[in-house]
Scaffold this motif. Sequence first.
Motif, PDB file in Angstrom:
ATOM      1  N   ARG A 167       0.833  -1.207   0.000  1.00  0.00           N
ATOM      2  CA  ARG A 167       0.000   0.000   0.000  1.00  0.00           C
ATOM      3  C   ARG A 167       0.872   1.264   0.000  1.00  0.00           C
ATOM      4  O   ARG A 167       0.523   2.268  -0.611  1.00  0.00           O
ATOM      5  N   SER A 193      -5.765 -13.567   0.721  1.00  0.00           N
ATOM      6  CA  SER A 193      -6.757 -12.655   1.306  1.00  0.00           C
ATOM      7  C   SER A 193      -6.329 -11.198   1.137  1.00  0.00           C
ATOM      8  O   SER A 193      -7.157 -10.310   0.924  1.00  0.00           O
ATOM      9  N   GLN A 197      -7.752  -7.503  -1.282  1.00  0.00           N
ATOM     10  CA  GLN A 197      -7.832  -6.140  -0.743  1.00  0.00           C
ATOM     11  C   GLN A 197      -7.044  -5.162  -1.612  1.00  0.00           C
ATOM     12  O   GLN A 197      -7.513  -4.057  -1.907  1.00  0.00           O
ATOM     13  N   ASN A 200      -8.815  -4.606  -5.000  1.00  0.00           N
ATOM     14  CA  ASN A 200      -9.966  -3.708  -4.820  1.00  0.00           C
ATOM     15  C   ASN A 200      -9.508  -2.266  -4.620  1.00  0.00           C
ATOM     16  O   ASN A 200     -10.136  -1.325  -5.121  1.00  0.00           O
TER      17      ASN A 200
END
Length: 339
Positions: A167, A193, A197, A200
């Motif tokens: 990120r 998982s 994220q 998206n």
Amino acid sequence: MADITPLLKVEHLSKEFPANSGVFSSRFSKRVVSAVNDVSFEIMPGETFGLVGESGCGKSTTGRTIMRLNKPTAGKVFFQGRDIASMSKKELKDMRRDMQFIFQDPYASLNPRMTIGEIVSEPMTIHGIGTKEERLERVRELLDVVGLNPEHINRYPHEFSGGQRQRVGIARAFILRPKLIICDEPVSALDVSIQAQVLNLLKDLQNKFGTAYLFIAHDLSVVQHISDRVGVMYLGKLVELSDWKRLYAQPCHPYTQSLLSAVPVPDPDIQKTRKRIILAGDPPSPLDPPSGCRFHTRCPIAQEICSREQPEFKELEPGHFCACHFGQPFPIKESHIDL
């Protein structure tokens, strides 16, 4: 979309590396590794173009050559109508305000001696944008947008998990509000998982800023989730290109079909009855690629012409291109994915 000028236009791009750099190689050897060979495609403003294939097929080299981290051996790359290959250093620096890169490994792509604030603001510093206070303010805003706590601006990369570090890398790529971001397998090093994220998040940021992506991956299910169009590479060449829906429903190249047959389907009844297409042997060496069609040594439907003549990368139907002498929907049965 046909009337829109492409943001990025790649024409017959090739990249070769000298194969005589090893310690034991002959100093007179002039052999080369053809990492990318005659690749052409376009990316429209705000579009996501997925580039998939096995490891070593030339995907990352294509992305790095487009960015001019590698200088192309042949071909042209037009970004906003200007040829990147002929740009000076100053022109390249200006161009890179509008084209950024997200790297594969979030552990290696962040400087461990710099704080998160310094890492994310570095592109602004390099391009001389804003005062120090303005840069920090924009960093805080962007950290919040990518789902990180703005109060952690003075922490170091080792204090974050892999997903959080990626990120940070995404925030750094978006800090200049670029028009195109090259995503080089940005989720392959993350847990499944966390992958969802991050994907998206990339889609949300694209909707927010209108950024186009060149999304490089080897996982077809990941590419399906994010791409508008998909190009499939094999041993340095594009073998198929189409919008994602048609490619997944009607794959025409035997290599694409074999890749799709390996993608798991969440319905156990369908998964039990699906036919896996197992390719023979290993991918040939790019140092000595096969004659004719590069895929013919592993292709289940190869014929004599395939070893002699290189197939044309032709349009089978509007927007659907394939490089195969016998390319057609489902020459190998049960390879596609029901959408």
